[in-house]
Scaffold this motif. Sequence first.
Motif, PDB file in Angstrom:
ATOM      1  N   GLU A 148       0.792  -1.231   0.000  1.00  0.00           N
ATOM      2  CA  GLU A 148       0.000   0.000   0.000  1.00  0.00           C
ATOM      3  C   GLU A 148       0.816   1.270   0.000  1.00  0.00           C
ATOM      4  N   GLY A 149       2.069   1.200   0.413  1.00  0.00           N
ATOM      5  CA  GLY A 149       2.851   2.426   0.491  1.00  0.00           C
ATOM      6  C   GLY A 149       4.328   2.160   0.362  1.00  0.00           C
ATOM      7  N   VAL A 150       5.047   3.194  -0.072  1.00  0.00           N
ATOM      8  CA  VAL A 150       6.495   3.096  -0.251  1.00  0.00           C
ATOM      9  C   VAL A 150       7.121   4.409   0.204  1.00  0.00           C
ATOM     10  N   ALA A 151       8.308   4.311   0.785  1.00  0.00           N
ATOM     11  CA  ALA A 151       9.047   5.499   1.215  1.00  0.00           C
ATOM     12  C   ALA A 151      10.530   5.232   1.016  1.00  0.00           C
ATOM     13  N   VAL A 152      11.281   6.295   0.785  1.00  0.00           N
ATOM     14  CA  VAL A 152      12.733   6.202   0.683  1.00  0.00           C
ATOM     15  C   VAL A 152      13.310   6.922   1.895  1.00  0.00           C
ATOM     16  N   MET A 153      14.125   6.198   2.663  1.00  0.00           N
ATOM     17  CA  MET A 153      14.734   6.771   3.866  1.00  0.00           C
ATOM     18  C   MET A 153      15.925   7.645   3.470  1.00  0.00           C
ATOM     19  N   ALA A 154      16.414   8.448   4.401  1.00  0.00           N
ATOM     20  CA  ALA A 154      17.535   9.352   4.145  1.00  0.00           C
ATOM     21  C   ALA A 154      18.786   8.604   3.687  1.00  0.00           C
ATOM     22  N   ASN A 155      18.963   7.362   4.147  1.00  0.00           N
ATOM     23  CA  ASN A 155      20.138   6.578   3.754  1.00  0.00           C
ATOM     24  C   ASN A 155      19.925   5.808   2.453  1.00  0.00           C
ATOM     25  N   GLY A 156      18.761   5.961   1.805  1.00  0.00           N
ATOM     26  CA  GLY A 156      18.474   5.298   0.536  1.00  0.00           C
ATOM     27  C   GLY A 156      17.712   3.994   0.665  1.00  0.00           C
ATOM     28  N   ASP A 157      17.521   3.507   1.892  1.00  0.00           N
ATOM     29  CA  ASP A 157      16.738   2.286   2.086  1.00  0.00           C
ATOM     30  C   ASP A 157      15.307   2.522   1.623  1.00  0.00           C
ATOM     31  N   VAL A 158      14.691   1.464   1.087  1.00  0.00           N
ATOM     32  CA  VAL A 158      13.310   1.544   0.618  1.00  0.00           C
ATOM     33  C   VAL A 158      12.419   0.808   1.616  1.00  0.00           C
ATOM     34  N   VAL A 159      11.346   1.463   2.055  1.00  0.00           N
ATOM     35  CA  VAL A 159      10.401   0.877   3.002  1.00  0.00           C
ATOM     36  C   VAL A 159       9.086   0.649   2.267  1.00  0.00           C
ATOM     37  N   ILE A 160       8.552  -0.563   2.407  1.00  0.00           N
ATOM     38  CA  ILE A 160       7.254  -0.894   1.808  1.00  0.00           C
ATOM     39  C   ILE A 160       6.338  -1.381   2.920  1.00  0.00           C
ATOM     40  N   VAL A 161       5.129  -0.855   2.947  1.00  0.00           N
ATOM     41  CA  VAL A 161       4.145  -1.232   3.956  1.00  0.00           C
ATOM     42  C   VAL A 161       2.990  -1.960   3.268  1.00  0.00           C
ATOM     43  N   ASP A 162       2.500  -2.992   3.941  1.00  0.00           N
ATOM     44  CA  ASP A 162       1.361  -3.771   3.444  1.00  0.00           C
ATOM     45  C   ASP A 162       0.165  -3.571   4.354  1.00  0.00           C
ATOM     46  N   GLU A 163      -1.005  -3.576   3.732  1.00  0.00           N
ATOM     47  CA  GLU A 163      -2.247  -3.386   4.474  1.00  0.00           C
ATOM     48  C   GLU A 163      -2.957  -4.728   4.628  1.00  0.00           C
ATOM     49  N   ASP A 164      -2.231  -5.775   4.946  1.00  0.00           N
ATOM     50  CA  ASP A 164      -2.876  -7.056   5.179  1.00  0.00           C
ATOM     51  C   ASP A 164      -3.269  -7.143   6.650  1.00  0.00           C
ATOM     52  N   VAL A 165      -3.710  -8.305   7.064  1.00  0.00           N
ATOM     53  CA  VAL A 165      -4.194  -8.478   8.425  1.00  0.00           C
ATOM     54  C   VAL A 165      -3.133  -8.121   9.464  1.00  0.00           C
ATOM     55  N   LYS A 166      -1.871  -8.434   9.183  1.00  0.00           N
ATOM     56  CA  LYS A 166      -0.805  -8.193  10.146  1.00  0.00           C
ATOM     57  C   LYS A 166      -0.181  -6.805  10.015  1.00  0.00           C
ATOM     58  N   GLY A 167      -0.412  -6.110   8.935  1.00  0.00           N
ATOM     59  CA  GLY A 167       0.168  -4.780   8.737  1.00  0.00           C
ATOM     60  C   GLY A 167       1.680  -4.823   8.699  1.00  0.00           C
ATOM     61  N   ARG A 168       2.251  -5.391   7.665  1.00  0.00           N
ATOM     62  CA  ARG A 168       3.694  -5.578   7.566  1.00  0.00           C
ATOM     63  C   ARG A 168       4.427  -4.324   7.109  1.00  0.00           C
ATOM     64  N   LEU A 169       5.670  -4.216   7.559  1.00  0.00           N
ATOM     65  CA  LEU A 169       6.571  -3.157   7.136  1.00  0.00           C
ATOM     66  C   LEU A 169       7.891  -3.826   6.782  1.00  0.00           C
ATOM     67  N   ALA A 170       8.343  -3.650   5.552  1.00  0.00           N
ATOM     68  CA  ALA A 170       9.590  -4.272   5.096  1.00  0.00           C
ATOM     69  C   ALA A 170      10.579  -3.188   4.696  1.00  0.00           C
ATOM     70  N   VAL A 171      11.837  -3.382   5.058  1.00  0.00           N
ATOM     71  CA  VAL A 171      12.896  -2.444   4.721  1.00  0.00           C
ATOM     72  C   VAL A 171      13.894  -3.147   3.814  1.00  0.00           C
ATOM     73  N   TYR A 172      14.153  -2.546   2.654  1.00  0.00           N
ATOM     74  CA  TYR A 172      15.122  -3.065   1.695  1.00  0.00           C
ATOM     75  C   TYR A 172      16.310  -2.109   1.654  1.00  0.00           C
ATOM     76  N   PRO A 173      17.524  -2.622   1.836  1.00  0.00           N
ATOM     77  CA  PRO A 173      18.702  -1.743   1.831  1.00  0.00           C
ATOM     78  C   PRO A 173      18.882  -1.040   0.479  1.00  0.00           C
ATOM     79  N   ALA A 174      19.461   0.124   0.495  1.00  0.00           N
ATOM     80  CA  ALA A 174      19.661   0.910  -0.720  1.00  0.00           C
ATOM     81  C   ALA A 174      20.357   0.104  -1.804  1.00  0.00           C
ATOM     82  N   ALA A 175      21.299  -0.748  -1.442  1.00  0.00           N
ATOM     83  CA  ALA A 175      22.035  -1.538  -2.424  1.00  0.00           C
ATOM     84  C   ALA A 175      21.165  -2.577  -3.123  1.00  0.00           C
ATOM     85  N   TRP A 176      20.021  -2.886  -2.546  1.00  0.00           N
ATOM     86  CA  TRP A 176      19.090  -3.875  -3.119  1.00  0.00           C
ATOM     87  C   TRP A 176      18.602  -3.471  -4.508  1.00  0.00           C
ATOM     88  N   ARG A 177      18.416  -2.142  -4.724  1.00  0.00           N
ATOM     89  CA  ARG A 177      17.933  -1.696  -6.037  1.00  0.00           C
ATOM     90  C   ARG A 177      19.094  -1.707  -6.962  1.00  0.00           C
TER      91      ARG A 177
END
Length: 189
Positions: free
Chosen positions: A160-189
């Motif tokens: 449901e949402g995406v954000a880029v942190m100051a260090n370049g990490d990408v955060v993705i949030v899910d609106e499922d039952v558990k409400g997940r938040l995943a962080v991907y390191p900048a080098a991942w892209r």
Amino acid sequence: IADDFEGITRRGQFLYLVTSEGIIYETLIGEDRSRVRYNIYDTGLKSTCEIEGITTDTEDGFLLLCKHSVVSRKSNQLVIYKWRFKDRLQAPSLWLNISLEAWDALPKGPKFMGAGLERDPESSNILIVESKSGGLLEVTSAGEFVRYQHLGLKDHPQAEGVAVMANGDVVIVDEDVKGRLAVYPAAWR
């Protein structure tokens, strides 16, 4: 305020929230638990599209992602409007309207359903998280394809949402039952 909020962004000391009907709330950032005054702007997009996200634009405005749009009803389109900060009382203009059929890197099957967007402050590219297949699309500020990263529905059943942190990490949030938040390191892209 009770509404169907679809995105939040910051510009200086102000926060901006957008609803699915294209109503933008503007407020100064307040102290924790304080009440703040706010302005309301109607973009006029309610009859044109269902808004799914907001991000700042490098110039003087905001980009608004459409999920269901009059422009894209019959085809697989990526539709984004631009709402200029200085023209707050005027209707947004169509900023990007691209057919996604030609991009072979995108998964075939269900229609692309953008669910959130964010501008990468380093590259100025636009990141769009997609809810149907759990993926992340990256396009340039001119709307040219950069990459599509398939994340999978197992890890992102309803992105449901995406954000880029100051260090370049990408955060993705899910609106499922558990409400997940995943962080991907900048080098991942």
